[in-house]
Design a protein around this motif. Sequence first.
Motif, PDB file in Angstrom:
ATOM      1  N   LEU A   1       0.837  -1.203   0.000  1.00 46.34           N
ATOM      2  CA  LEU A   1       0.000   0.000   0.000  1.00 46.34           C
ATOM      3  C   LEU A   1       0.866   1.246   0.000  1.00 46.34           C
ATOM      4  O   LEU A   1       0.597   2.202  -0.731  1.00 46.34           O
TER       5      LEU A   1
ATOM      6  N   ASP B   1       2.341   1.863  -3.522  1.00 47.99           N
ATOM      7  CA  ASP B   1       1.371   2.385  -4.488  1.00 47.99           C
ATOM      8  C   ASP B   1       1.003   3.828  -4.177  1.00 47.99           C
ATOM      9  O   ASP B   1       0.821   4.649  -5.095  1.00 47.99           O
TER      10      ASP B   1
ATOM     11  N   PHE C   1      -4.533   5.170 -10.530  1.00 51.61           N
ATOM     12  CA  PHE C   1      -5.606   4.273 -10.085  1.00 51.61           C
ATOM     13  C   PHE C   1      -5.155   3.469  -8.874  1.00 51.61           C
ATOM     14  O   PHE C   1      -5.909   3.290  -7.908  1.00 51.61           O
ATOM     15  N   ARG C   2      -3.898   2.984  -8.917  1.00 54.50           N
ATOM     16  CA  ARG C   2      -3.358   2.235  -7.767  1.00 54.50           C
ATOM     17  C   ARG C   2      -3.217   3.143  -6.553  1.00 54.50           C
ATOM     18  O   ARG C   2      -3.464   2.726  -5.411  1.00 54.50           O
TER      19      ARG C   2
ATOM     20  N   ASP D   1      -5.082   5.714  -5.764  1.00 55.66           N
ATOM     21  CA  ASP D   1      -6.398   5.969  -5.183  1.00 55.66           C
ATOM     22  C   ASP D   1      -6.901   4.773  -4.378  1.00 55.66           C
ATOM     23  O   ASP D   1      -7.492   4.936  -3.306  1.00 55.66           O
ATOM     24  N   ARG D   2      -6.671   3.566  -4.911  1.00 60.95           N
ATOM     25  CA  ARG D   2      -7.070   2.367  -4.169  1.00 60.95           C
ATOM     26  C   ARG D   2      -6.275   2.235  -2.875  1.00 60.95           C
ATOM     27  O   ARG D   2      -6.827   1.907  -1.819  1.00 60.95           O
TER      28      ARG D   2
ATOM     29  N   LYS E   1      -7.440   4.707  -0.092  1.00 65.73           N
ATOM     30  CA  LYS E   1      -8.668   4.279   0.582  1.00 65.73           C
ATOM     31  C   LYS E   1      -8.384   3.156   1.570  1.00 65.73           C
ATOM     32  O   LYS E   1      -8.872   3.167   2.712  1.00 65.73           O
ATOM     33  N   LYS E   2      -7.566   2.174   1.145  1.00 67.35           N
ATOM     34  CA  LYS E   2      -7.257   1.055   2.032  1.00 67.35           C
ATOM     35  C   LYS E   2      -6.432   1.502   3.234  1.00 67.35           C
ATOM     36  O   LYS E   2      -6.664   1.052   4.362  1.00 67.35           O
TER      37      LYS E   2
END
Length: 547
Positions: free
Chosen positions: A228, A231, A252-253, A255-256, A259-260
Amino acid sequence: MEVVSSLIQATPVLRDLSPVAQAASLAVIIPVLIVILNIVAQLVLPQRTAAPPVVFHYVPIIGSAISYGMDPYKFFFDNREKYGDVFTFKLLGRNITVALGPKGSNLVFNGRLQQVSAEEAYTHLTTPVFGKEVVYDVPNAVLMEQKKLVKTGLSVDNFRVYVGQITDEVNNFNSTDPAFAPFQKNVPKATGTVDIFKAMCEITILTASRTLQGKEVRDALDKTFADLYHDLDMGFNPINFVIPNLPLPSNFRRDRAQKKMSNFYQEIIQKRRQGKTDADESEHDMIASLMQQTYKNGRPLRDVEIAHIMIALLMAGQHTSSATLSWGMLRLASRPEIIEELYAEQVKVFGDSDGTLRPLDYDTQKVSLPLMDCVVRETLRMHPPIHSIMRKVLSDIPVPPTLAAPGTVNTEKSADSTYVIPAGHYVMAAPGVSQMDTKVWRDADKFDPKRWFDKDNVANTSEDKDEDVDYGWGAIKSGGNSPYLPFGAGRHRCIGEQFAYLQLGTILSYFVRRYSWTLETTFPGPDYTSMIVLPQQPANIVLTERK
């Protein structure tokens, strides 16, 4: 299309060509015409009387992006010789006005809120990484309150605990990481080559997570957290500063991952609120401190705010510290005699009669290791982590006459200003220029920690003459007028300055106690391809373990 058709009709050679040949010819002719027109416009058209001089460039929009991006400091120094301390250059469609020297730094760092905005300059880069409701995603007044709340957690009592925790983490890393395998076999005077930048990246995240971030974060570093972090880290890409929100796979990675990671921190906070963790193991970390804080209006921080502040602390601090530690180790490798002087300092201060060294502690380090302090300061002088710091100009900024180039006083304006930086520009400070200026520092390009013992050479770096200002997170010197500003100045000065000195000094002290070292080959040059100035690869040193 009408312009293209007219050009074809007006050019007999083009009229006689096939459509395909016409298109190919125009693909060459039009860019050349654009470049020529751009050059003519700069050489012939009169410039606005009050505007700072513009750096000559061949290609519009792109402007000076290539020369600036390849070597910002060479770009700054070369153009200072041509245009003075204030000049404008084109950067991918933006007008960037540079203000160099201490007075230029002061103009940028201490500009009024009505004139300059850090939020407008950086939010599109930082908010996708840090998250909403913190840092540059909130009004400046809220940001200042958040800085005050974080500063509360950076207490001396916590620092005293952190020294032992940092030492423990570095020792564990040296004892287990494969890069240090030659020193894990109990071989006397063992020797090994280490990629020091890679090692320092890992060490800084380990030590920061153990101290500021908390036990839960530290325990997760060998699991999904590392992926995480990677990214999310990719969000700090220079292209995202210039052209935000591009539909790139890395974004995109990012943003994911954001959030995580936000959910990860919020789960930690919720478990703590429910009493499901050991309070004794977390009482000195930043999460515990922020959970106890409230804004001026009495509202406690929401879990999502705490989570995103923790992400900001992790991301912002890790880059700068790992870069500075790497440069410090490399600079010392180029001057191994200084390493031995640092070791002698450790023996003098911490040595016992049986030949061993007592553990490091905060209070002794702070006042009794002057050479180590000088090494950290000299490293930051030569290698400030960030080469360019920007603000968005909200309203016209008159430039004081003492800042602009000699002989450029604008008679159409008041005697109090020369140039006027127009609203819509970005204004840029580069404190590293002053920190490497031969007019300020004796042998400015030489790594000489002992210069800091010479009060005549560094007296002009003092902030004692600056006024005390409380921007909302505690009174500090306004700064800005010093040629030594590795942590910035003004309302956006880095609040982690004291923690950085603690972390840097403790980690360097550990290595001095355990090893001597030299460069594997030559000293590496700077890599300007990221937002932080890093050493070019390879950045290897050869370590030799002490007895």
